[in-house]
Design a protein around this motif. Structure first.
Motif, PDB file in Angstrom:
ATOM      1  N   ARG A  15      11.553  10.219  27.150  1.00  0.00           N
ATOM      2  CA  ARG A  15      10.299   9.098  27.228  1.00  0.00           C
ATOM      3  C   ARG A  15       9.658  10.463  27.166  1.00  0.00           C
ATOM      4  N   TYR A  16       9.911  10.863  28.569  1.00  0.00           N
ATOM      5  CA  TYR A  16       9.111  12.018  28.717  1.00  0.00           C
ATOM      6  C   TYR A  16       8.462  12.673  27.735  1.00  0.00           C
ATOM      7  N   LEU A  17       9.892  13.553  26.890  1.00  0.00           N
ATOM      8  CA  LEU A  17       9.161  14.116  26.098  1.00  0.00           C
ATOM      9  C   LEU A  17       8.387  13.989  24.814  1.00  0.00           C
ATOM     10  N   VAL A  18       8.431  13.084  24.658  1.00  0.00           N
ATOM     11  CA  VAL A  18       8.299  11.887  23.607  1.00  0.00           C
ATOM     12  C   VAL A  18       6.752  11.672  24.006  1.00  0.00           C
ATOM     13  N   SER A  19       6.185  10.762  25.307  1.00  0.00           N
ATOM     14  CA  SER A  19       4.992  11.106  25.991  1.00  0.00           C
ATOM     15  C   SER A  19       4.309  12.784  24.991  1.00  0.00           C
ATOM     16  N   ASN A  20       4.555  13.443  25.293  1.00  0.00           N
ATOM     17  CA  ASN A  20       4.300  15.254  25.495  1.00  0.00           C
ATOM     18  C   ASN A  20       4.017  15.466  23.986  1.00  0.00           C
ATOM     19  N   GLN A  21       4.408  14.574  22.606  1.00  0.00           N
ATOM     20  CA  GLN A  21       4.810  15.211  21.436  1.00  0.00           C
ATOM     21  C   GLN A  21       3.439  15.109  20.886  1.00  0.00           C
ATOM     22  N   LEU A  22       2.972  15.768  19.388  1.00  0.00           N
ATOM     23  CA  LEU A  22       2.142  16.145  19.238  1.00  0.00           C
ATOM     24  C   LEU A  22       2.262  15.480  17.714  1.00  0.00           C
ATOM     25  N   SER A  23       1.107  15.559  17.346  1.00  0.00           N
ATOM     26  CA  SER A  23       0.682  14.767  15.455  1.00  0.00           C
ATOM     27  C   SER A  23       2.007  15.930  15.184  1.00  0.00           C
ATOM     28  N   ASP A  24       1.997  17.683  14.920  1.00  0.00           N
ATOM     29  CA  ASP A  24       2.621  18.142  14.491  1.00  0.00           C
ATOM     30  C   ASP A  24       3.588  18.443  14.555  1.00  0.00           C
ATOM     31  N   GLY A  25       4.204  17.479  15.954  1.00  0.00           N
ATOM     32  CA  GLY A  25       6.523  17.954  15.705  1.00  0.00           C
ATOM     33  C   GLY A  25       6.572  18.485  16.653  1.00  0.00           C
ATOM     34  N   LYS A  26       5.366  19.505  17.851  1.00  0.00           N
ATOM     35  CA  LYS A  26       5.610  20.773  18.925  1.00  0.00           C
ATOM     36  C   LYS A  26       5.134  18.973  19.644  1.00  0.00           C
ATOM     37  N   ILE A  27       6.441  20.188  20.902  1.00  0.00           N
ATOM     38  CA  ILE A  27       6.224  19.266  22.206  1.00  0.00           C
ATOM     39  C   ILE A  27       5.500  20.359  23.166  1.00  0.00           C
ATOM     40  N   TYR A  28       3.686  19.536  23.623  1.00  0.00           N
ATOM     41  CA  TYR A  28       3.276  20.204  25.105  1.00  0.00           C
ATOM     42  C   TYR A  28       4.295  20.674  25.868  1.00  0.00           C
ATOM     43  N   ASP A  29       3.956  20.912  26.777  1.00  0.00           N
ATOM     44  CA  ASP A  29       4.343  21.518  28.244  1.00  0.00           C
ATOM     45  C   ASP A  29       3.465  20.916  29.391  1.00  0.00           C
ATOM     46  N   PRO A  30       3.135  19.925  30.195  1.00  0.00           N
ATOM     47  CA  PRO A  30       2.199  20.019  31.248  1.00  0.00           C
ATOM     48  C   PRO A  30       1.655  21.170  32.066  1.00  0.00           C
ATOM     49  N   ILE A  31       3.436  21.833  32.328  1.00  0.00           N
ATOM     50  CA  ILE A  31       3.219  22.704  33.596  1.00  0.00           C
ATOM     51  C   ILE A  31       2.809  24.473  32.682  1.00  0.00           C
ATOM     52  N   ILE A  32       2.746  24.502  31.826  1.00  0.00           N
ATOM     53  CA  ILE A  32       1.976  25.747  31.242  1.00  0.00           C
ATOM     54  C   ILE A  32       0.655  25.241  30.304  1.00  0.00           C
ATOM     55  N   GLU A  33       0.755  23.910  30.510  1.00  0.00           N
ATOM     56  CA  GLU A  33      -0.890  23.523  29.686  1.00  0.00           C
ATOM     57  C   GLU A  33      -0.467  24.439  28.209  1.00  0.00           C
ATOM     58  N   LYS A  34       0.323  23.586  27.864  1.00  0.00           N
ATOM     59  CA  LYS A  34      -0.399  24.577  25.887  1.00  0.00           C
ATOM     60  C   LYS A  34       1.370  24.006  25.400  1.00  0.00           C
ATOM     61  N   PRO A  35       1.229  24.021  24.273  1.00  0.00           N
ATOM     62  CA  PRO A  35       2.691  23.932  23.906  1.00  0.00           C
ATOM     63  C   PRO A  35       3.954  24.690  23.920  1.00  0.00           C
ATOM     64  N   THR A  36       5.237  24.456  24.014  1.00  0.00           N
ATOM     65  CA  THR A  36       6.130  25.167  24.101  1.00  0.00           C
ATOM     66  C   THR A  36       6.478  26.095  23.104  1.00  0.00           C
ATOM     67  N   PRO A  37       6.427  27.406  23.198  1.00  0.00           N
ATOM     68  CA  PRO A  37       7.211  27.916  22.365  1.00  0.00           C
ATOM     69  C   PRO A  37       7.720  28.419  21.308  1.00  0.00           C
ATOM     70  N   ASP A  38       7.644  27.645  20.062  1.00  0.00           N
ATOM     71  CA  ASP A  38       8.644  27.854  18.230  1.00  0.00           C
ATOM     72  C   ASP A  38       9.701  28.641  18.673  1.00  0.00           C
ATOM     73  N   ASN A  39       9.390  29.667  19.597  1.00  0.00           N
ATOM     74  CA  ASN A  39      10.608  30.858  19.250  1.00  0.00           C
ATOM     75  C   ASN A  39      12.330  30.316  20.209  1.00  0.00           C
ATOM     76  N   GLN A  40      11.923  29.459  20.737  1.00  0.00           N
ATOM     77  CA  GLN A  40      12.186  28.477  22.019  1.00  0.00           C
ATOM     78  C   GLN A  40      13.334  28.055  21.458  1.00  0.00           C
ATOM     79  N   TYR A  41      14.364  26.993  22.713  1.00  0.00           N
ATOM     80  CA  TYR A  41      15.482  26.096  21.935  1.00  0.00           C
ATOM     81  C   TYR A  41      15.020  24.244  22.427  1.00  0.00           C
ATOM     82  N   ALA A  42      13.542  24.325  22.845  1.00  0.00           N
ATOM     83  CA  ALA A  42      13.019  23.136  23.277  1.00  0.00           C
ATOM     84  C   ALA A  42      13.340  22.245  22.084  1.00  0.00           C
TER      85      ALA A  42
END
Length: 653
Positions: A15-42
């Motif tokens: 539910r936490y991850l979904v609450s940070n899901q952006l409209s395009d499908g990326k996942i926003y990371d509140p700790i770094i205050e930007k989307p999680t890098p695409d080259n990771q495995y999140a």
């Protein structure tokens, strides 16, 4: 039921991850205050977890979230790919579960194309850490299962037989670096030992081989010996106390009990899994995510490795818990606790655990340090003769060794500077007008003895000086590494051939006291040098100096550190703020001019009126003799230095 507990925790993370899901499908990371890098495995592990938990709970919103992110991921250009083994693993599990979508055919051909053309970073000689090879073996076996690819089965069996199983030491721990099967030195971070065990469990499910099962049982058994009563387990090596390790170990234990193992082993493994889970879930926050490292200083990324990401590790954790929710429930019978008086020595890895009714102490003994190929295996967490964690009456008194990746204004030398570590003697040497700090990172002689109420750890080794290569040298070696013609060297190491440090730690079982003693030898003779005579690492942010003692409060407990010898107060005590996986801490140290040896004591009881009375009775070139009295007990401690190394003789007065 424990499986319901796994599902409940997983659902909240999702539910936490979904609450940070952006409209395009990326996942926003509140700790770094930007989307999680695409080259990771999140993204891929989020998709997998959302598919499994969504299907289990008939939650169409979760399944829709998984579909949105999968669409985004499949459109990424190849230059955005990264962490290949991790993403490959998630993708092949996603492919296996495509039927949860209303129209699985939309993804099937694209996934089949990607799976058939999997790229792998784990190649022998590439410098990739060994746990990646274990993931790769699972991927090959999964491809064989789904597509009957004999080539992939052969590749998996080749990796397992010729490398992965040979990376397990005789004491049961897997080393994560290097990929050599007969290395001179190796690193055994506990998190990645657990990761390899978890991947071997998946391999065994796909290819039930007796040697695999033997390695799994051996590996999980030794890991269990180092799990503290409160569930802390991953206090050694990189990804120190990260949820990645806890999720991997829980997954491995729960999988292993469903294999053909004896009932007593199954009971122990389930007990370990539940203990780890109880520790992990206490770090789940109100918004659902779990603190990546077991402290509450997330914004400062205290104790985080440089590669650690909040969303990535939460996605990986939730995926493993989700996969466990697919398995059948196993009850845990009543079993006796393993928390009695005992010592366990994994001598090949150099890890020691001492435990009694009130105290849990983990030490590194010989130490590990690999300076070629990866900076991840050379930092202070691998220092020899070091406290890894000390707990008293359920509270953490001494935190794990510090990690200085995220220190403000840090330079690379801070990663190996012995002043930051605590409990480490080091020598100040002058050369061409510049000061160098020399300490023993890896001891070549270790002796652990246990008699009566005392365990004594003796160590002897040659100090080394770590220096950083020039920028041009680094640039040239990095270019060589990219071209496949050489590995980077991040630190130059000079061994002080004419110096030797003898160091011992005495651990008393019935009283909460540790005694540290060190002796310096120069050209075969006991010598006077400028060296650190007093050193400690404490969680407390405030402390009080009382003559030759330091007093501090830690979570309701009083900790005293005493400078027994040389006899002087601590008015020149230095303190440095450090970052550990259990939170910010202080490292204290004092230098001594022209001294021969030191004796310090650590008392971690909570009654100021019952401090140990330590009396230095005799000091000469042959013997250091102490009397220690506490709670009606009296110990005479004789450290014979005649042979230029400590020989203990601890007896009751």
């Amino acid at each position: 039921m424990i499986m319901d507990s796994y599902s409940a925790i997983a659902y909240r993370i999702l539910r936490y991850l979904v609450s940070n899901q952006l409209s395009d499908g990326k996942i926003y990371d509140p700790i770094i205050e930007k989307p999680t890098p695409d080259n990771q495995y999140a993204l891929t592990f989020f998709i997998l977890a959302a598919m499994v938990i969504g299907d289990k709970n008939q939650d169409t919103n979760l399944i829709s979230s998984a579909e949105k992110t999968l669409k985004y991921y499949l459109k990424l250009p190849s230059r955005s790919y990264g962490c290949h083994e991790f993403n490959n693993l998630a993708l092949i599990f996603i492919y296996e579960r495509l039927n949860v979508f209303d129209s699985p055919e939309k993804f099937k051909s694209d996934l089949e194309k990607r799976i058939s053309n999997f790229r792998y970073q784990a190649k022998i000689g590439s410098g990739t850490s060994n746990n990646w090879f274990a993931i790769r073996a699972v991927c090959h076996l999964m491809k064989h299962k789904l597509f009957q690819s004999q080539k992939d089965r052969d590749e998996a069996e080749f990796l397992l037989k010729n490398y992965i199983l040979k990376w397990q030491l005789k004491d049961g721990l897997f080393y994560d670096y290097p990929d050599d099967v007969n290395p001179h030195r190796y690193a055994t971070p506990l998190t990645y030992h657990a990761k390899i065990c978890s991947m071997l469990c998946l391999c065994y499910e796909l290819n039930a081989d007796d040697k695999l099962l033997e390695a799994i049982i051996k590996g999980l058994s030794v890991l269990g010996k180092f799990i503290a009563p409160d569930g802390e387990a991953f206090y050694y090596g990189r990804s120190n106390n990260a949820i990645f390790g806890y999720a991997s170990a829980i997954f491995a234990y729960e999988k292993a009990v469903r294999f053909n193992i004896d009932n007593n082993t199954a009971q122990r493994f389930l007990m370990y899994a539940r203990r780890l889970f109880d520790f992990l879930k206490q770090w789940q926050q109100p918004d659902g995510h779990i603190c990546v490292v077991t402290n509450s200083e997330e914004k400062d990324r205290t104790g985080w490795d440089v590669y650690t990401h909040n969303v990535v590790y939460n996605a990986y954790t939730v995926a493993l818990l989700a996969l466990l929710s697919e398995t059948d429930y196993q009850e845990i019978p009543k079993t006796r606790s393993e928390n009695g008086n005992n010592i366990y020595n994994a001598s090949e890895a150099g890890l020691l655990r001492i435990q009694n009714q009130n105290t849990f102490l983990a030490l590194s003994t010989k130490g590990q340090s690999i300076t070629k190929g990866s900076i991840l295996f050379a930092d202070l967490r691998y220092h020899g003769m070091n406290i890894l964690t000390l707990k008293y009456k359920g509270r953490t008194v001494i935190p794990p060794p510090p990690l200085m990746w995220n220190l403000e204004n840090r330079n690379d030398m801070d990663l190996v500077d012995p002043r930051f570590c605590g409990f480490q003697p080091f020598i100040s040497l002058q050369q061409k007008g510049q000061e160098y700090l020399s300490s023993v990172r890896v001891y070549d002689e270790i002796n652990v003895t246990e008699e009566d109420d005392v365990t004594t750890v003796f160590a002897s080794g040659k100090p080394t000086i770590y220096t950083k290569p020039s920028n041009m040298y680094e640039i040239s070696t990095k270019i060589g590494e990219r071209l496949g013609i050489g590995k980077s060297v991040f630190f130059n190491v000079k061994t002080m051939q004419n110096l030797r440090l003898h160091y011992c730690i005495l651990c008393f079982h019935k009283i909460p006291v540790l005694i540290f003693a060190g002796l310096i030898e120069y050209d075969g003779k006991i010598s006077n040098l400028n060296f650190c005579s007093f050193s400690a690492r404490i969680l407390s942010r405030e402390f009080e100096i009382v003559g030759n003692k330091v007093r501090c409060e830690i979570d309701g407990e009083t900790l005293w550190v005493e400078k027994v010898y040389p006899e002087s107060d601590l008015k020149d005590l230095q303190n440095i703020k450090v970052a550990t996986s259990r939170g910010s801490a202080q490292t204290l140290y004092q230098m001594e001019n022209n001294s021969t040896f030191f004796v310090n004591a650590l008392y971690f009881g909570n009654d100021d009126e019952k401090l140990p009375n330590i009396i230095l009775k005799n000091v000469d070139s042959d013997t250091i003799e102490l009397d220690m009295k506490l709670n009606g007990l009296c110990y005479n401690i004789s450290l014979n230095t005649k042979e230029k190394k400590f020989n203990s003789n601890v007896k009751k007065c």
